[in-house]
Structure formats: structure tokens, C-alpha cells
Design an enzyme around this catalytic site. Structure first.
Site, short mmCIF file in Angstrom:
data_model
loop_
_atom_site.label_atom_id
_atom_site.label_comp_id
_atom_site.label_asym_id
_atom_site.label_seq_id
_atom_site.Cartn_x
_atom_site.Cartn_y
_atom_site.Cartn_z
N LYS A 102 1.62 10.10 7.06
CA LYS A 102 2.07 10.35 8.43
C LYS A 102 2.50 9.06 9.10
O LYS A 102 1.76 8.08 9.00
CB LYS A 102 0.90 10.99 9.18
CG LYS A 102 1.17 11.25 10.64
CD LYS A 102 -0.09 11.76 11.29
CE LYS A 102 0.11 11.83 12.78
NZ LYS A 102 -1.12 12.14 13.47
N TYR A 137 6.67 20.94 13.66
CA TYR A 137 6.83 21.79 14.84
C TYR A 137 8.02 22.74 14.67
O TYR A 137 8.16 23.68 15.43
CB TYR A 137 7.01 20.92 16.10
CG TYR A 137 5.85 19.97 16.29
CD1 TYR A 137 4.66 20.40 16.86
CD2 TYR A 137 5.92 18.65 15.84
CE1 TYR A 137 3.58 19.55 17.00
CE2 TYR A 137 4.85 17.78 15.97
CZ TYR A 137 3.68 18.24 16.55
OH TYR A 137 2.61 17.39 16.67
N LYS A 189 -2.15 6.98 7.45
CA LYS A 189 -1.61 7.23 8.78
C LYS A 189 -1.27 5.89 9.42
O LYS A 189 -2.11 5.00 9.53
CB LYS A 189 -2.63 7.97 9.63
CG LYS A 189 -2.17 8.14 11.07
CD LYS A 189 -3.07 9.06 11.85
CE LYS A 189 -2.65 9.12 13.30
NZ LYS A 189 -3.49 10.06 14.07
N LYS A 229 -3.21 1.47 18.71
CA LYS A 229 -4.21 1.91 17.73
C LYS A 229 -4.13 1.07 16.45
O LYS A 229 -4.53 1.52 15.38
CB LYS A 229 -4.02 3.40 17.45
CG LYS A 229 -4.14 4.28 18.70
CD LYS A 229 -4.18 5.78 18.37
CE LYS A 229 -4.36 6.61 19.65
NZ LYS A 229 -4.48 8.06 19.36
#
Ligand code: PBG
Length: 332
Positions: A256, A321, A202, A225
Site C-alpha cells: 500500500k 473504492y 505500507k 507518520k
């Protein structure tokens, strides 16, 4: 090389008609390849559209049950759940993640009541929807995200979700060692069949913005992050992450974001015998929507082409989505 030279070989020959294209197609996309991420909110009869994710809403429990039934009818095998925790339930240490009655656990039970075993439920393991600072773990005075103490909380969070009935726990936090700790705790607690899908590779990406709006952590997050999510420049490191997570007991691994990282998907698939998934994240969804709204491409075609590309790159499935739209199109 096995091809003869032109004109003995004319690669357009097999492309000349629809039946022949169908016959020679190397990759297929079906609704069974899709995982549908859903955002959960409090209340009754509530649908909250998310401005930065046009067409996507947060749903209260009743709406979540309807979406789950819709997914089953469409042939989508799995849902991924994310809570928009009320501000008063967020805290410095994200303790709400351990509450057996939190939004996530109630959503799991609601879906199970609505659909029984007809659909898989994947849950996100990370503290960002529960913390007042929007980081995925516990922080020290300097705001640094602490690894080992965070892992202890994540283990509790994963067990809480498994108790509520989660089928797949999916740690998205990128702490070192969390897969092994969660696997051991699941075994110990008689959840031997709960799967772990590790967000193994990720990246610290600019494509997560709309998601952070959706779970309400975007406005809270100070800084970034980068001390735990991966540097987009790196691919060897992604292979090390995947190797470690497999060794620690992950059943499947995830890359991801999605499209900008298909090279990583392919590398992982070539290197390891493990199911690989990718997350077509919120910013990617928003880009497709913006492109189609601007007349730069047809939404349906963009969606199906990008999802097929994930399969071609080696994915077993894709979190997107666009799952209900894609399933509807694929079902004709
Ligand atoms: C956080 C988490 C993020 C996403 C899934 N889980 C965002 C982040 O790491 O800040 C992003 C998904 C998306 O953008 O659609 N644990």
C-alpha cells in the site's frame, strides 16, 4: 529466447481479432478479486459525501447493510470497514477502539445480520480513527509513537473486532511485532479461523489525504507518520517486513499504496509463497476521478485497466473504492 525472428514471428498475428485476444489473455479480473472499503458513521438514514473522494460516502448502519447486500449481488466477496468516530469519543489513547459497542463492531453485526456468511468482513486494526492526535498508536511527550505499548492496545482492538464477528483483521499500523501478538491472542481466545491480512509494506505516502478526511483524522494529525510507515525509497526493507509478518502468522500480506508500488507487489510475489493484496488508496481513486472529470481519460477504462494491472503484477485481490463500479462493468 523462443521466438523466431521477423517475419516468422509477427506478434500482431494473435492480436488481430477479439476472439484471439480473448484466447491469449494472460490475466483476468473478476468481481471476486475486489475488496470494497466502506466508511461508517453514526445515525439513521445518514449518507455523508466525502468532498475529496467524489462518489464515496460515509454511511450509517442502515446504509452499510444496503451496501453489503449490493456487494453480494455484484459478486464482491469482501468489505473493508473504517469508522468515522464522533469527536467526543476520540481520546489521547484511542480507548474507543476497545469498546465492544463502537461503530466498527456495530457495523460488523449489521452486515452479518443483513448478509450472513455471504460476505467477508475485513476490519482495520490501528488507532488513528479513535485518537485525538490522528496517529495510529500511543504517543509519548514528544509525540513519538510508542511501539510495544501500542501493540498491547492493538491486540485488544483485534480481539474486540473478532468477538464482533470480523473474518479478517488487517493491522494497518506498522508497529513491529504486532502480527505475532495478535495471532497468539486470537489462538488463545478461540478465534483460530480469523485471518490476519497484514499491511506489511505500507509506505508513508502522500496518497492517503482523502482517506484521512473520510475518517476525520486528517485535521487532527500534526506532523507525519514517517517514524513507522515505510520510506517510499525502499524495497529491500519491504521484503523484510513481509518475511517477518509471514513468520509471525499473517495469512496474507498487503502492499500500500497500489499503482506506484506495483514493483513491490511483484517482488513479494516472486520471493514468497503468500497471497498478496494491494490497496488502491484514496488519493489514487481521486486521481482517476479528477482525470476523468477533466476529460483526460474515460473513467470506466481507467478503472478496469488499473485494476487489471494489479492482477498482472501478482495480486490475489485489490482493495478499491471503485469496487462496485468495476464489478458492475465486469458483470456487463
Ligand atoms: C490508517 C490507514 C490509512 C489508510 C488505511 N488505514 C491512512 C494512514 O495511514 O494515514 C489509507 C487508505 C486510503 O488512503 O485509502 N491506519
Amino acid at each position: 529466447m523462443t521466438s523466431a525472428s521477423f517475419p516468422a514471428t509477427r506478434l500482431r498475428r494473435t492480436r488481430a481479432s477479439a476472439w484471439s485476444r480473448a484466447l491469449h489473455r494472460e490475466t483476468i479480473l473478476t468481481p471476486a478479486d475486489l475488496i470494497w472499503p466502506l466508511f461508517v458513521t453514526e445515525g439513521q438514514g445518514v449518507e455523508e459525501p466525502i468532498a475529496s473522494l467524489p462518489g464515496v460516502s460515509r454511511w450509517s448502519m442502515d446504509g452499510i447493510a444496503e451496501r453489503a447486500k449490493e456487494a453480494v449481488a455484484l459478486g464482491i466477496p469482501c468489505l473493508a470497514l473504517f469508522p468515522n468516530t464522533q469527536p467526543e469519543r476520540r481520546s489521547e489513547n484511542g480507548a474507543e477502539a476497545l469498546n465492544p459497542d463502537n461503530l466498527m463492531c456495530r457495523a460488523i453485526c449489521t452486515i452479518r445480520d443483513a448478509c450472513g456468511e455471504d460476505i467477508g468482513i475485513l476490519t482495520d486494526v490501528a488507532l488513528d480513527p479513535y485518537t485525538t492526535h490522528g496517529q495510529d498508536g500511543l504517543i509519548d511527550d514528544q509525540g513519538y509513537v510508542l511501539n510495544d505499548t501500542t501493540v498491547e492496545v492493538l491486540v485488544g482492538q483485534a480481539l474486540n473486532q473478532a468477538e464482533a464477528g470480523a473474518d479478517i483483521v488487517a493491522p494497518s499500523d506498522m508497529m513491529d511485532g504486532r502480527i505475532g501478538s495478535i495471532r497468539a491472542a486470537l489462538e488463545e481466545a478461540n478465534h483460530a479461523n480469523v485471518q490476519i491480512m497484514s499491511y506489511a509494506a505500507k509506505y508513508a505516502s502522500a496518497f492517503y489525504g482523502p482517506f484521512r478526511d473520510a475518517v476525520g483524522s486528517g485535521g487532527l494529525l500534526k506532523g507525519n507518520k514517517k517514524s513507522y510507515q515505510m520510506d517510499p525509497a525502499n524495497s529491500e526493507e519491504a521484503l523484510r517486513e513481509v518475511a517477518m509478518d509471514i513468520a509471525e502468522g499473517a495469512d496474507s500480506v498487503m502492499v500500500k499504496p497500489g499503482l506506484p508500488y506495483l514493483d513491490i507487489v511483484r517482488m513479494v510475489k516472486d520471493r514468497f509463497e503468500v497471497p498478496v493484496f494491494a490497496y488502491q488508496v484514496s488519493g489514487e481513486y481521486a486521481m482517476i476521478e479528477a482525470a476523468s472529470a477533466a476529460g483526460a481519460g474515460k473513467r470506466e477504462d481507467l478503472v478496469l485497466e488499473t485494476l487489471l494491472a494489479f492482477k498482472r503484477a501478482g495480486c490475489s485481490g485489490v482493495l478499491t473504492y471503485h469496487a462496485p463500479l468495476a464489478a458492475r462493468l465486469l458483470n456487463g
